[in-house]
Design a protein around this motif. Structure first.
Motif, PDB file in Angstrom:
ATOM      1  N   GLU A 175     -32.517   2.527   1.202  1.00  5.82           N
ATOM      2  CA  GLU A 175     -33.392   3.647   1.592  1.00  5.82           C
ATOM      3  C   GLU A 175     -33.091   4.097   3.024  1.00  5.82           C
ATOM      4  O   GLU A 175     -33.977   4.125   3.881  1.00  5.82           O
ATOM      5  CB  GLU A 175     -34.863   3.234   1.503  1.00  5.82           C
ATOM      6  CG  GLU A 175     -35.312   2.924   0.095  1.00  5.82           C
ATOM      7  CD  GLU A 175     -36.777   2.532   0.050  1.00  5.82           C
ATOM      8  OE1 GLU A 175     -37.577   3.260   0.644  1.00  5.82           O
ATOM      9  OE2 GLU A 175     -37.096   1.506  -0.554  1.00  5.82           O
ATOM     10  N   PRO A 176     -31.847   4.464   3.303  1.00  5.02           N
ATOM     11  CA  PRO A 176     -31.484   4.731   4.695  1.00  5.02           C
ATOM     12  C   PRO A 176     -32.167   5.961   5.284  1.00  5.02           C
ATOM     13  O   PRO A 176     -32.293   6.072   6.493  1.00  5.02           O
ATOM     14  CB  PRO A 176     -29.968   4.950   4.625  1.00  5.02           C
ATOM     15  CG  PRO A 176     -29.700   5.377   3.228  1.00  5.02           C
ATOM     16  CD  PRO A 176     -30.722   4.690   2.385  1.00  5.02           C
ATOM     17  N   PHE A 177     -32.633   6.869   4.411  1.00  3.78           N
ATOM     18  CA  PHE A 177     -33.246   8.086   4.947  1.00  3.78           C
ATOM     19  C   PHE A 177     -34.745   8.114   4.665  1.00  3.78           C
ATOM     20  O   PHE A 177     -35.381   9.154   4.777  1.00  3.78           O
ATOM     21  CB  PHE A 177     -32.576   9.333   4.343  1.00  3.78           C
ATOM     22  CG  PHE A 177     -31.075   9.260   4.363  1.00  3.78           C
ATOM     23  CD1 PHE A 177     -30.405   8.829   5.498  1.00  3.78           C
ATOM     24  CD2 PHE A 177     -30.322   9.601   3.243  1.00  3.78           C
ATOM     25  CE1 PHE A 177     -29.024   8.751   5.526  1.00  3.78           C
ATOM     26  CE2 PHE A 177     -28.945   9.524   3.267  1.00  3.78           C
ATOM     27  CZ  PHE A 177     -28.286   9.090   4.406  1.00  3.78           C
ATOM     28  N   GLY A 178     -35.282   6.975   4.309  1.00  5.55           N
ATOM     29  CA  GLY A 178     -36.690   6.898   3.901  1.00  5.55           C
ATOM     30  C   GLY A 178     -37.667   7.344   4.963  1.00  5.55           C
ATOM     31  O   GLY A 178     -38.728   7.858   4.649  1.00  5.55           O
ATOM     32  N   ALA A 179     -37.303   7.130   6.238  1.00  5.07           N
ATOM     33  CA  ALA A 179     -38.256   7.445   7.302  1.00  5.07           C
ATOM     34  C   ALA A 179     -38.018   8.832   7.901  1.00  5.07           C
ATOM     35  O   ALA A 179     -38.644   9.188   8.889  1.00  5.07           O
ATOM     36  CB  ALA A 179     -38.146   6.384   8.400  1.00  5.07           C
ATOM     37  N   LEU A 180     -37.114   9.603   7.298  1.00  4.09           N
ATOM     38  CA  LEU A 180     -36.765  10.895   7.908  1.00  4.09           C
ATOM     39  C   LEU A 180     -37.509  12.051   7.234  1.00  4.09           C
ATOM     40  O   LEU A 180     -37.927  11.941   6.080  1.00  4.09           O
ATOM     41  CB  LEU A 180     -35.259  11.132   7.793  1.00  4.09           C
ATOM     42  CG  LEU A 180     -34.354  10.045   8.373  1.00  4.09           C
ATOM     43  CD1 LEU A 180     -32.898  10.450   8.210  1.00  4.09           C
ATOM     44  CD2 LEU A 180     -34.674   9.820   9.846  1.00  4.09           C
ATOM     45  N   ASP A 181     -37.616  13.153   7.954  1.00  2.00           N
ATOM     46  CA  ASP A 181     -38.238  14.331   7.357  1.00  2.00           C
ATOM     47  C   ASP A 181     -37.270  14.952   6.340  1.00  2.00           C
ATOM     48  O   ASP A 181     -36.085  14.640   6.325  1.00  2.00           O
ATOM     49  CB  ASP A 181     -38.633  15.343   8.439  1.00  2.00           C
ATOM     50  CG  ASP A 181     -37.437  15.809   9.224  1.00  2.00           C
ATOM     51  OD1 ASP A 181     -36.717  16.679   8.728  1.00  2.00           O
ATOM     52  OD2 ASP A 181     -37.190  15.273  10.326  1.00  2.00           O
ATOM     53  N   ALA A 189     -27.932  13.097   3.984  1.00  2.00           N
ATOM     54  CA  ALA A 189     -27.369  12.696   2.689  1.00  2.00           C
ATOM     55  C   ALA A 189     -25.978  13.302   2.507  1.00  2.00           C
ATOM     56  O   ALA A 189     -25.033  12.618   2.092  1.00  2.00           O
ATOM     57  CB  ALA A 189     -28.304  13.127   1.573  1.00  2.00           C
ATOM     58  N   PHE A 190     -25.852  14.597   2.833  1.00  2.00           N
ATOM     59  CA  PHE A 190     -24.537  15.238   2.697  1.00  2.00           C
ATOM     60  C   PHE A 190     -23.534  14.657   3.689  1.00  2.00           C
ATOM     61  O   PHE A 190     -22.347  14.525   3.385  1.00  2.00           O
ATOM     62  CB  PHE A 190     -24.668  16.752   2.869  1.00  2.00           C
ATOM     63  CG  PHE A 190     -25.275  17.416   1.655  1.00  2.00           C
ATOM     64  CD1 PHE A 190     -24.688  17.261   0.407  1.00  2.00           C
ATOM     65  CD2 PHE A 190     -26.435  18.163   1.755  1.00  2.00           C
ATOM     66  CE1 PHE A 190     -25.246  17.854  -0.725  1.00  2.00           C
ATOM     67  CE2 PHE A 190     -26.995  18.747   0.635  1.00  2.00           C
ATOM     68  CZ  PHE A 190     -26.411  18.601  -0.608  1.00  2.00           C
ATOM     69  N   GLU A 191     -24.039  14.318   4.872  1.00  2.00           N
ATOM     70  CA  GLU A 191     -23.161  13.720   5.885  1.00  2.00           C
ATOM     71  C   GLU A 191     -22.626  12.368   5.379  1.00  2.00           C
ATOM     72  O   GLU A 191     -21.433  12.078   5.496  1.00  2.00           O
ATOM     73  CB  GLU A 191     -23.955  13.515   7.174  1.00  2.00           C
ATOM     74  CG  GLU A 191     -23.141  13.737   8.419  1.00  2.00           C
ATOM     75  CD  GLU A 191     -24.038  13.894   9.631  1.00  2.00           C
ATOM     76  OE1 GLU A 191     -24.050  12.964  10.425  1.00  2.00           O
ATOM     77  OE2 GLU A 191     -24.724  14.913   9.768  1.00  2.00           O
ATOM     78  N   LEU A 192     -23.516  11.591   4.785  1.00  2.00           N
ATOM     79  CA  LEU A 192     -23.101  10.292   4.242  1.00  2.00           C
ATOM     80  C   LEU A 192     -22.068  10.489   3.131  1.00  2.00           C
ATOM     81  O   LEU A 192     -21.032   9.805   3.085  1.00  2.00           O
ATOM     82  CB  LEU A 192     -24.317   9.527   3.705  1.00  2.00           C
ATOM     83  CG  LEU A 192     -24.000   8.209   2.999  1.00  2.00           C
ATOM     84  CD1 LEU A 192     -23.493   7.171   3.994  1.00  2.00           C
ATOM     85  CD2 LEU A 192     -25.220   7.646   2.270  1.00  2.00           C
ATOM     86  N   VAL A 214     -30.055  12.004  -7.734  1.00  2.41           N
ATOM     87  CA  VAL A 214     -29.276  12.894  -8.616  1.00  2.41           C
ATOM     88  C   VAL A 214     -28.259  13.684  -7.799  1.00  2.41           C
ATOM     89  O   VAL A 214     -27.121  13.872  -8.220  1.00  2.41           O
ATOM     90  CB  VAL A 214     -30.234  13.834  -9.391  1.00  2.41           C
ATOM     91  CG1 VAL A 214     -29.465  14.913 -10.132  1.00  2.41           C
ATOM     92  CG2 VAL A 214     -31.087  13.020 -10.359  1.00  2.41           C
ATOM     93  N   LEU A 215     -28.670  14.122  -6.636  1.00  2.00           N
ATOM     94  CA  LEU A 215     -27.806  14.953  -5.793  1.00  2.00           C
ATOM     95  C   LEU A 215     -26.538  14.213  -5.359  1.00  2.00           C
ATOM     96  O   LEU A 215     -25.457  14.799  -5.281  1.00  2.00           O
ATOM     97  CB  LEU A 215     -28.604  15.407  -4.560  1.00  2.00           C
ATOM     98  CG  LEU A 215     -27.948  16.397  -3.617  1.00  2.00           C
ATOM     99  CD1 LEU A 215     -27.631  17.694  -4.334  1.00  2.00           C
ATOM    100  CD2 LEU A 215     -28.868  16.681  -2.435  1.00  2.00           C
ATOM    101  N   LEU A 216     -26.680  12.923  -5.096  1.00  6.04           N
ATOM    102  CA  LEU A 216     -25.568  12.197  -4.477  1.00  6.04           C
ATOM    103  C   LEU A 216     -24.711  11.407  -5.464  1.00  6.04           C
ATOM    104  O   LEU A 216     -23.527  11.176  -5.220  1.00  6.04           O
ATOM    105  CB  LEU A 216     -26.115  11.204  -3.437  1.00  6.04           C
ATOM    106  CG  LEU A 216     -26.900  11.796  -2.267  1.00  6.04           C
ATOM    107  CD1 LEU A 216     -27.440  10.674  -1.385  1.00  6.04           C
ATOM    108  CD2 LEU A 216     -26.018  12.710  -1.442  1.00  6.04           C
ATOM    109  N   SER A 217     -25.289  10.992  -6.582  1.00  4.33           N
ATOM    110  CA  SER A 217     -24.690   9.884  -7.324  1.00  4.33           C
ATOM    111  C   SER A 217     -23.768  10.293  -8.466  1.00  4.33           C
ATOM    112  O   SER A 217     -23.850  11.399  -9.002  1.00  4.33           O
ATOM    113  CB  SER A 217     -25.801   9.015  -7.912  1.00  4.33           C
ATOM    114  OG  SER A 217     -26.768   8.744  -6.947  1.00  4.33           O
TER     115      SER A 217
END
Lengths: 275, 273
Positions: A175-181, A189-192, A214-217
């Protein structure tokens, strides 16, 4: 994400070729005292594949990730990474935590260089490499700053740069982006995705966001409420490179709907709500 | 005024800093001396000496070689016991704090011992170590080491799990994780502990010297109490306060430096992009 022949020949020794099983977890069980966290999970991750895991809170997603990362030992079952039985943390596995885990007393540059320091790489070399990676994640001008001087999104970019500095062939993201807006989350996510595709690394991505998964995987695994098991597997044959409008495709919408349908029952169960 | 206006920015900044940080403390100290003086004049009693009487008595005592030897004895034993309490407490506390099993075993015991008023345990030191600096120094060490141990152990227990997991994922072993993660993480708490430990150690030493000192400021204090020489007692209290003040200021400065270097800080206004 697709590898050319040239990519394959330049792949480091020991790394699995594209399409081969990079991570193979079989019958993984884990309990904490009387609490059964994971119940016989099978997981297969191909080289260069991006697999997300979604599931209700407390279903053992992070436990599964830590087992694959060698941070926890399963009570039963086996885990193989790169064709070798896992006996602890691997050199070429990188973990990105929900909390950026930045060390507050170190500068951004030294945080990124931390894995190389742990590997006893000479200072000059590791700092040069860290500076290069800060350029990749757009933080070159913040090298001398401390983590508290950065925003949450920037700290996560530091964490991503730190994960990439060892040129891992397997990235585990909890959950690397869990705390982000929301906006920062999408951009991150796109950067990753961009940096992962450059490395041809396999990714096991834990998230609470169905859309993000869905967007990334390439594949999404849906876990049951505790004890966690894999309930459903959704293969996403969506075009790459992915963009925000990927989610507007009928296949993506169908995948979101299917995941939510499965997850709603499990989430209700984990909250004690009648199904 | 003109000179001040033309002063360099660094000098002005320094002047503001001294005024901002030390100013209120100096005002309070000045008011306290003024109140003491006024109280002594109003009371006009032999048991309430004025500040100048106390200082004159102190100067008289400092002229005596035996008193000066007592002061040096106290300082020597204080330095030895404080340094050993700080080092032992911080190292053992941090080592134990990062190990969950040993934390669960040792910390309840340490807290239990810490709740016992330490002075009640002094007879044990006295019986086993006898009169003199050995028992006094040991008791001072005991008074300081326990708080330092508890502070360091709790700080080590509080090292974020994510940082320890990060180190573990990078295959940083138990020995290397201490200098790379644990020590820097506990430094701000240990720095605060150093300041608190100094006070506990000094208190323990003075109390021990009053009971079992063959020399030292505590023993001198008790001698003057027995002789009911109030101006000498007040003079020694002033001396003890001054002796404590210098290390206190140094340790406060050190704590601030360490917190700035190692501690998590709120972002300065406007610094966050």
């Amino acid at each position: 994400m697709m590898n050319t022949d040239a990519d394959t020949t330049s792949r480091p020794a020991g790394a699995a070729p594209p399409g081969a099983a990079h991570v193979e977890a079989t019958g993984v069980v884990r309990a904490f005292g009387p609490v059964q966290a994971l119940g016989a999970v099978d997981l297969r991750l191909q080289a260069g594949e991006f697999v997300s895991v979604v599931g209700p809170s407390g279903c053992g997603k992070s436990t599964l990730l830590e087992i694959v990362g060698g941070l926890q030992v399963p009570d039963a079952g086996t885990v193989e990474v790169g064709g070798e039985k896992l006996a602890g943390p691997r050199e070429r596995t990188a973990i990105v935590f929900q909390d950026s885990a930045c060390l507050p007393w170190r500068t951004v540059l030294d945080n990124v260089a931390f894995p190389l320091e742990a590997a006893r790489v000479p200072r000059k070399e590791r700092r040069a490499r860290a500076q290069e990676l800060l350029g990749v994640v757009g933080l070159a001008e913040f090298a001398g700053h401390h983590p508290h001087q950065l925003s949450g999104g920037m700290r996560q970019r530091v964490a991503i740069a730190r994960a990439l500095i060892t040129e891992p062939d397997l990235i585990l993201a909890d959950e690397p982006f869990g705390a982000l807006d929301e906006q920062t989350r999408i951009l991150m996510a796109f950067e990753l995705l961009a940096v992962v595709e450059r490395l041809s690394a396999s990714v096991l991505f834990i998230t609470h966001s169905i859309q993000e998964a869905v967007l990334l995987s390439d594949r999404v695994l849906v876990m049951s409420a505790r004890p966690g098991r894999i309930l459903d597997e959704i293969v996403l044959d969506l075009p790459r490179p992915r963009a925000q409008n990927t989610l507007a495709l009928p296949e993506a919408a169908a995948a979101v709907d299917r995941i939510w349908t499965t997850l709603r029952t499990e989430a209700s169960a984990s909250m004690g709500v009648p199904r | 005024m003109t000179a001040l206006a033309e002063a360099s920015p660094s000098l002005k900044r320094r002047t503001r800093t001294i005024g901002g940080r030390g100013g209120p403390a100096l005002v309070v100290a000045f008011v306290a001396v003024a109140v003491w003086w006024a109280g002594a004049v109003v009371a006009d009693s032999a048991v309430v000496p004025t500040p100048d009487q106390s200082l004159r008595s102190l100067v008289t005592e400092l002229a005596q070689p035996s008193f000066r030897a007592s002061v040096f004895d106290t300082l020597r034993v204080l330095v030895q016991s404080y340094l050993s309490a700080a080092v032992v407490g911080a190292v053992v506390g941090a080592l134990l704090g990062v190990r969950p099993f040993w934390s669960r075993v040792a910390l309840p015991l340490a807290y239990a011992v810490n709740t016992v008023p330490k002075v009640t345990l002094f007879p044990i030191f006295f019986v086993f170590l006898g009169l003199g600096n050995l028992s006094c120094g040991s008791f001072a060490f005991f008074s300081g080491v326990l708080p330092m141990f508890l502070i360091a152990a709790e700080a080590a227990r509080g090292v974020p799990q994510a940082q320890l997991k990060l180190a573990a994922s990078l295959r940083v072993g138990d020995l290397r994780v201490l200098p790379m993660v644990v020590w820097p993480a506990v430094m701000p708490a240990v720095a605060a502990g150093l300041r608190l430990t100094f006070g506990f150690t000094f208190l323990g030493l003075i109390v021990a010297e009053m009971f079992a000192g063959s020399s030292g400021l505590g023993q001198q204090l008790l001698r003057n109490v027995a002789l009911a020489r109030m101006e000498y007692i007040a003079g020694e209290i002033v001396l003890i306060a001054l002796l404590a003040l210098v290390p206190f200021l140094l340790l406060t400065w050190l704590e601030r430096r360490i917190s700035d270097r190692f501690g998590p800080r709120p972002a300065p206004r406007g610094s966050r992009p």
